[in-house]
Write a protein that holds these residues in place. Structure first.
Motif, PDB file in Angstrom:
ATOM      1  N   ARG A 230       8.979  -6.374   8.795  1.00 15.38           N
ATOM      2  CA  ARG A 230       9.854  -5.400   9.458  1.00 15.38           C
ATOM      3  C   ARG A 230      10.832  -4.843   8.573  1.00 15.38           C
ATOM      4  O   ARG A 230      11.635  -3.919   8.432  1.00 15.38           O
ATOM      5  CB  ARG A 230      10.712  -6.252  10.723  1.00 15.38           C
ATOM      6  CG  ARG A 230      11.048  -5.714  11.879  1.00 15.38           C
ATOM      7  CD  ARG A 230      11.369  -6.303  12.779  1.00 15.38           C
ATOM      8  NE  ARG A 230      10.464  -7.160  13.540  1.00 15.38           N
ATOM      9  CZ  ARG A 230      10.822  -8.256  14.053  1.00 15.38           C
ATOM     10  NH1 ARG A 230      12.000  -9.010  14.057  1.00 15.38           N
ATOM     11  NH2 ARG A 230       9.644  -9.210  14.447  1.00 15.38           N
ATOM     12  N   CYS A 232      10.611  -4.230   5.594  1.00 18.95           N
ATOM     13  CA  CYS A 232      10.094  -3.073   4.834  1.00 18.95           C
ATOM     14  C   CYS A 232       9.939  -1.953   5.647  1.00 18.95           C
ATOM     15  O   CYS A 232       9.359  -0.847   5.180  1.00 18.95           O
ATOM     16  CB  CYS A 232       8.296  -3.544   4.502  1.00 18.95           C
ATOM     17  SG  CYS A 232       8.487  -4.548   3.098  1.00 18.95           S
ATOM     18  N   GLY A 233      10.223  -1.853   6.768  1.00 21.22           N
ATOM     19  CA  GLY A 233      10.339  -0.738   7.531  1.00 21.22           C
ATOM     20  C   GLY A 233       9.147  -0.508   8.637  1.00 21.22           C
ATOM     21  O   GLY A 233       8.864   0.533   8.877  1.00 21.22           O
TER      22      GLY A 233
ATOM     23  N   HIS B  70      13.205  -1.884  12.029  1.00 21.63           N
ATOM     24  CA  HIS B  70      12.613  -1.365  11.067  1.00 21.63           C
ATOM     25  C   HIS B  70      13.139   0.051  10.571  1.00 21.63           C
ATOM     26  O   HIS B  70      12.626   0.588   9.626  1.00 21.63           O
ATOM     27  CB  HIS B  70      11.190  -1.108  11.416  1.00 21.63           C
ATOM     28  CG  HIS B  70      11.060  -0.409  12.781  1.00 21.63           C
ATOM     29  ND1 HIS B  70      11.317  -0.629  13.955  1.00 21.63           N
ATOM     30  CD2 HIS B  70      10.898   1.265  12.785  1.00 21.63           C
ATOM     31  CE1 HIS B  70      10.905   0.430  14.704  1.00 21.63           C
ATOM     32  NE2 HIS B  70      10.819   1.643  14.031  1.00 21.63           N
ATOM     33  N   VAL B  73      15.637   0.380   6.870  1.00 22.89           N
ATOM     34  CA  VAL B  73      15.345   0.590   5.447  1.00 22.89           C
ATOM     35  C   VAL B  73      15.380   2.081   5.139  1.00 22.89           C
ATOM     36  O   VAL B  73      15.902   2.492   3.950  1.00 22.89           O
ATOM     37  CB  VAL B  73      13.863   0.349   5.199  1.00 22.89           C
ATOM     38  CG1 VAL B  73      13.324   0.610   3.787  1.00 22.89           C
ATOM     39  CG2 VAL B  73      13.395  -1.072   5.620  1.00 22.89           C
ATOM     40  N   ARG B  74      15.045   2.828   6.075  1.00 22.06           N
ATOM     41  CA  ARG B  74      15.318   4.243   5.767  1.00 22.06           C
ATOM     42  C   ARG B  74      16.991   4.666   5.646  1.00 22.06           C
ATOM     43  O   ARG B  74      17.294   5.720   5.093  1.00 22.06           O
ATOM     44  CB  ARG B  74      14.880   5.245   6.910  1.00 22.06           C
ATOM     45  CG  ARG B  74      13.340   5.299   6.975  1.00 22.06           C
ATOM     46  CD  ARG B  74      12.898   6.282   8.287  1.00 22.06           C
ATOM     47  NE  ARG B  74      11.571   5.856   8.433  1.00 22.06           N
ATOM     48  CZ  ARG B  74      10.646   6.450   8.121  1.00 22.06           C
ATOM     49  NH1 ARG B  74      10.854   7.492   7.210  1.00 22.06           N
ATOM     50  NH2 ARG B  74       9.403   6.017   8.322  1.00 22.06           N
ATOM     51  N   MET B  98       4.021  -2.131  -0.634  1.00 29.00           N
ATOM     52  CA  MET B  98       4.824  -2.539   0.866  1.00 29.00           C
ATOM     53  C   MET B  98       6.271  -2.010   0.845  1.00 29.00           C
ATOM     54  O   MET B  98       6.543  -1.721   1.949  1.00 29.00           O
ATOM     55  CB  MET B  98       4.099  -3.805   1.274  1.00 29.00           C
ATOM     56  CG  MET B  98       2.865  -4.078   1.905  1.00 29.00           C
ATOM     57  SD  MET B  98       2.293  -2.828   2.754  1.00 29.00           S
ATOM     58  CE  MET B  98       3.288  -3.005   4.186  1.00 29.00           C
ATOM     59  N   GLY B  99       6.705  -2.500  -0.148  1.00 25.58           N
ATOM     60  CA  GLY B  99       8.358  -2.253  -0.302  1.00 25.58           C
ATOM     61  C   GLY B  99       8.590  -0.794   0.106  1.00 25.58           C
ATOM     62  O   GLY B  99       9.679  -0.262   0.356  1.00 25.58           O
ATOM     63  N   TYR B 101       6.817   1.378   1.817  1.00 26.57           N
ATOM     64  CA  TYR B 101       6.367   1.726   3.116  1.00 26.57           C
ATOM     65  C   TYR B 101       6.769   2.920   3.477  1.00 26.57           C
ATOM     66  O   TYR B 101       5.828   3.866   4.072  1.00 26.57           O
ATOM     67  CB  TYR B 101       6.034   0.576   3.982  1.00 26.57           C
ATOM     68  CG  TYR B 101       5.554   0.758   5.314  1.00 26.57           C
ATOM     69  CD1 TYR B 101       3.841   0.792   5.152  1.00 26.57           C
ATOM     70  CD2 TYR B 101       5.976   1.172   6.416  1.00 26.57           C
ATOM     71  CE1 TYR B 101       3.008   0.994   6.426  1.00 26.57           C
ATOM     72  CE2 TYR B 101       5.076   1.526   7.576  1.00 26.57           C
ATOM     73  CZ  TYR B 101       3.938   1.520   7.390  1.00 26.57           C
ATOM     74  OH  TYR B 101       3.044   1.539   8.513  1.00 26.57           O
ATOM     75  N   VAL B 102       8.130   3.256   3.924  1.00 32.11           N
ATOM     76  CA  VAL B 102       8.675   4.143   4.433  1.00 32.11           C
ATOM     77  C   VAL B 102       8.873   5.510   3.666  1.00 32.11           C
ATOM     78  O   VAL B 102       9.174   6.684   4.042  1.00 32.11           O
ATOM     79  CB  VAL B 102       9.867   3.743   4.882  1.00 32.11           C
ATOM     80  CG1 VAL B 102       9.806   2.756   6.139  1.00 32.11           C
ATOM     81  CG2 VAL B 102      10.883   3.470   3.828  1.00 32.11           C
ATOM     82  N   ARG B 146      10.518  -6.026  -4.525  1.00 33.75           N
ATOM     83  CA  ARG B 146       9.753  -5.343  -3.047  1.00 33.75           C
ATOM     84  C   ARG B 146      10.952  -4.607  -2.539  1.00 33.75           C
ATOM     85  O   ARG B 146      10.789  -3.383  -1.987  1.00 33.75           O
ATOM     86  CB  ARG B 146       9.037  -6.504  -2.174  1.00 33.75           C
ATOM     87  CG  ARG B 146       8.443  -5.560  -0.855  1.00 33.75           C
ATOM     88  CD  ARG B 146       7.862  -6.705  -0.241  1.00 33.75           C
ATOM     89  NE  ARG B 146       8.824  -7.376   0.416  1.00 33.75           N
ATOM     90  CZ  ARG B 146       8.450  -8.627   1.030  1.00 33.75           C
ATOM     91  NH1 ARG B 146       7.297  -9.155   1.099  1.00 33.75           N
ATOM     92  NH2 ARG B 146       9.332  -9.507   1.471  1.00 33.75           N
TER      93      ARG B 146
END
Lengths: 366, 233
Positions: A230, A232-233, B70, B73-74, B98-99, B101-102, B146
Motif C-alpha cells: 500500500r 508503494c501506491g 495508496h 505516494v503520488r 516496486m517502489g 510502482y506508480v 524503495r
C-alpha cells in the motif's frame, strides 16, 4: 559449435506442439480411449490449478472454496444447454435453451468472475487461516445451494443433478461425436482434447502475461507485505478483488467445459475434497510457478487413474487377493505424496527460479 | 508541508493517540521520540492513512485524511513501515522497482535506481539477491531505497533502528543522514532518542498518546528531564 538458443527454443516448442498434437492418438492406441478421457480431465484440472494459482500462488490468498467457481461455470452451462429449464419452467421456456458454446463459456467466465468478486469483497481484511475458513464456507454454501435449489422453484434439480447437457458444438459438429477428417476417424474424446488443449493454452498464455504485468507484480507485493504494498501506491483492495475475480474466471471456463464434456452435473462433483485437490496441485507443483502448477495438476489428475488401473493387478500378484480398495489407496498415497514432497521439496516439485535463487543464497550464507 | 490537527487513534476502547497537533515545514527534519507505547508509531501510521483515525491531516494545504492510502505516494509521501516490510521473496532490484510502482517514466526510473545504488552501494552488490536473505540492516536499506524510488518530498520513517545491532544502527543512520541531505522533508519515529535528535532539527516528545514537549533538537538534548527520561542519564 553451440546451437543458436533462439533456434533451440523454437525447435523445443515445435517438438512439444507435435507431441501434444499426436498425444490422444498415441494414448488411445496404447491404453485405449478411456485414457484419452483421463487426459481430457487432466487438461481441465490444469485450467483449474492455474486459476487457483492466481489467487494462492500470485496473490497469496489461501482459497479453500475454489471449486465453487467451477460449479458456477458448470451449472450455468448445464442450464443453458439442457432441456432442464424447459421441463421445470414450461411457462417461461417454450423450447429448451441451446446456447452456443462460444457464448456460454464467456458468460460462465463472467458470472464466475462476479462470484469471485462477491467472495473477495467481504474477505478483504482477512488473511491466512481466517481467509481459508471463510472461503471454505463459501464453497460449501454454493454446493449446498445447488443441492437444495430444487424447491420451491426447481432451478438446479437438487441432488439428482442436471442431465442431457448438450456437448459443445464447433462449426455445427458436436464434439462428442466422431468426425471423419482426411479419411481418418477422429473419436469424440480426441476432439474434446483438442478443444480443451486450445483453451488450456489460452489460459497458460493469459497466466504468463499476467505474471509479467504490472498487476502480477502488485499481486506478488501484497503477498509479501500488504502494508508495504500500500505504501508503494498499490490499491490493495482492487488488486485483491482482481485476483479473486480473474482466478474465478478460469474456474468458470473449466466448469463449462466439464458440463459439456460429461453431459451431466450434480452437486457431488463440487465438494470440499475437490477444492483441496486443486489446492494440492498448486502446492505440490510449486506455488506461483506456472510450469510447476501444470506438472502438479497432471500428476494429481493421473495418479488416481493410474492406481485404479494398476493397484488391483499388483495386489493380485503380490498377495493373491485385493487387500485395499484402490479408491482408499488413492487418498492414502495422496497423503504420503504430499508429506514426502513437503519434507524434501518444500517449495514444490518444480519451484520458480526465484525460490531456487533464495535457497541457493541460503546455501552460500551457511 | 505537513499539518496535523487533533489526530486521534483508538484501538477498541483504548485511546492510543489523543489529539496530536504536529507541523513539519518543507525541508525540516522532525523526530518523534518517546517510550514504548507512547503512540509514536500509531501517529505515523495514522498520518499515512494506514490506520483509521480522527482529526485533520494536510499535505501542502491539501486535506488528505480521506484519501485512500495508496494514493499518497503520488502526492509525494513515502512511508518506510515499521519492521521494514521488504518484499522478502523479491530481489533487491525488484524491491526498488516496486517502489516506483506508480511511475511510468522508465528511463528516469533506471536513473533513480542507479542513484539509490550510489547512495547505498551495499544494495548494488546484492541487487540480485532476494531481500528476505539480507541482514536486518541491509533490509532497512532496501526499505529506505524503495521509499526513495517514488521520489518523495516527505519521508516517513518508522523505527529504522529496531532490531539492529549497534554498528548497523550507525550505518543505517549514516544512510538516512545522506538521504535527507538533498532536501527531503523527514518525519522520523525513533526510540533511540539520542540518534534521532542528532539527525533532526526538531524533536517532539510523546507520552501517553500526547505530544508533551516540542523543541529544537539541540535544546532537547540539553533538557535535563529529557536526558533523564530518554537519554539514560
Amino acid at each position: 559449435m553451440s546451437a543458436d538458443p533462439k533456434l533451440k527454443a523454437r525447435l523445443g516448442i515445435a517438438l512439444i506442439g507435435v507431441a501434444l498434437a499426436v498425444l490422444p492418438f498415441v494414448v488411445g492406441a496404447t491404453f485405449g480411449n478411456s485414457w484419452v478421457r483421463i487426459v481430457d480431465f487432466a487438461l481441465l484440472y490444469i485450467m483449474l490449478a492455474l486459476g487457483l494459482n492466481i489467487v494462492v500462488g500470485f496473490a497469496g490468498l489461501l482459497d479453500l472454496g475454489y471449486i465453487a467457481f467451477y460449479a458456477v461455470g458448470a451449472y450455468l452451462y448445464a442450464l443453458l444447454s439442457s432441456p432442464h429449464l424447459a421441463t421445470a419452467f414450461p411457462a417461461l421456456f417454450a423450447v429448451a435453451p441451446g446456447w452456443p458454446v462460444w457464448a456460454v463459456l464467456p458468460l460462465g467466465a463472467l458470472v464466475a468472475g462476479l462470484f469471485g468478486v462477491m467472495l473477495g469483497a467481504p474477505t478483504l481484511k482477512l488473511r491466512g487461516d481466517y481467509l481459508a475458513i471463510v472461503t471454505l464456507g463459501f464453497g460449501e454454501i454454493i454446493r449446498i445451494f445447488l443441492n437444495n435449489l430444487n424447491a420451491p422453484a426447481n432451478i438446479t434439480n437438487g441432488p439428482q443433478g442436471i442431465n442431457n447437457i448438450a456437448a459443445a458444438q464447433i462449426g455445427g459438429h458436436a464434439l462428442n461425436r466422431p468426425l471423419e477428417l482426411f479419411g481418418v476417424m477422429v473419436p469424440g474424446v480426441h476432439l474434446q482434447y483438442y478443444f480443451f488443449l486450445a483453451l488450456t493454452l489460452l489460459v497458460v498464455f493469459v497466466c504468463v502475461r499476467l505474471q509479467d504485468s504490472r498487476l502480477g507484480r502488485a499481486w506478488v507485493a501484497i503477498r509479501e507485505d500488504e502494508v508495504a504494498a500500500r505504501a508503494c501506491g498499490i490499491n490493495t483492495r482492487n488488486v485483491k478483488l482482481l485476483a479473486f475475480g480473474l482466478g474465478a474466471t478460469f474456474g468458470g471456463v473449466a466448469g463449462g467445459l466439464f458440463a459439456g464434456f460429461q453431459g451431466f452435473v450434480s452437486p457431488e462433483s463440487f465438494g470440499l475434497l475437490e477444492s483441496v485437490m486443486v489446492l494440492c496441485m498448486v502446492v505440490l507443483g510449486g506455488m506461483g510457478h506456472i510450469p510447476g502448477v501444470i506438472l502438479g495438476a497432471v500428476l494429481l489428475a493421473l495418479l488416481p487413474e493410474a492406481l485404479r488401473w494398476g493397484a488391483v493387478p499388483v495386489q493380485q500378484s503380490l498377495f493373491g487377493k485385493v487387500l485395499i480398495d484402490p479408491e482408499s489407496l488413492r487418498l492414502l498415497l495422496f497423503g504420503i505424496a504430499l508429506v514426502v514432497v513437503m519434507r524434501w521439496r518444500p517449495a514444490g516439485l518444480w519451484p520458480s527460479a526465484l525460490r531456487k535463487r533464495e535457497l541457493a543464497a541460503h546455501g552460500e550464507a551457511a | 508541508m505537513l499539518e496535523v490537527r487533533g489526530l486521534e487513534v483508538h484501538y477498541g476502547g483504548i485511546c492510543a493517540v489523543r489529539g496530536v497537533d504536529l507541523d513539519v515545514a518543507a525541508g525540516e527534519k522532525v523526530a518523534l521520540i518517546g517510550a514504548n507505547g507512547a503512540g509514536k508509531t500509531s501517529t505515523l501510521k495514522a498520518i499515512a492513512r494506514m490506520l483509521p483515525a480522527r482529526g485533520s491531516v494536510k499535505l501542502e494545504g491539501e486535506a488528505i485524511e480521506h484519501a485512500p492510502p495508496h494514493t499518497l505516494v503520488r502526492k509525494g509521501f513515502a512511508l518506510v513501515p515499521e519492521g521494514r516490510g521488504v518484499f522478502a521473496r523479491l530481489s533487491v532490484l525488484e524491491n526498488l522497482e516496486m517502489g516506483a510502482y506508480v511511475r511510468d517514466d522508465k528511463a528516469a526510473i533506471e536513473a533513480d535506481i542507479e542513484r539509490v545504488f550510489g547512495l547505498l552501494p551495499r544494495l548494488k552488490e546484492r541487487a540480485g539477491q532476494t531481500a528476505g536473505t539480507l541482514s536486518g540492516g541491509e533490509q532497512q536499506m532496501v526499505a529506505i531505497g524503495r521509499a526513495l524510488m517514488s521520489r518523495p518530498r516527505l519521508l516517513l520513517l518508522d523505527e529504522p533502528s529496531m532490531g539492529l545491532s549497534p554498528i548497523m544502527v550507525d550505518t543505517v543512520f549514516d544512510v538516512i543522514r545522506q538521504v535527507v541531505q538533498d532536501g527531503v522533508t523527514l518525519l522520523l519515529v525513533e526510540q533511540n532518542a539520542r540518534l534521532a535528535l542528532s539527525l533532526c532539527d526538531r524533536g517532539c516528545v510523546m507520552d501517553g498518546g500526547e505530544i508533551t514537549l516540542t523543541a529544537p533538537a539541540t535544546e532537547l538534548l540539553d533538557n535535563p528531564a529529557v536526558r533523564a527520561a530518554y537519554l539514560g542519564e
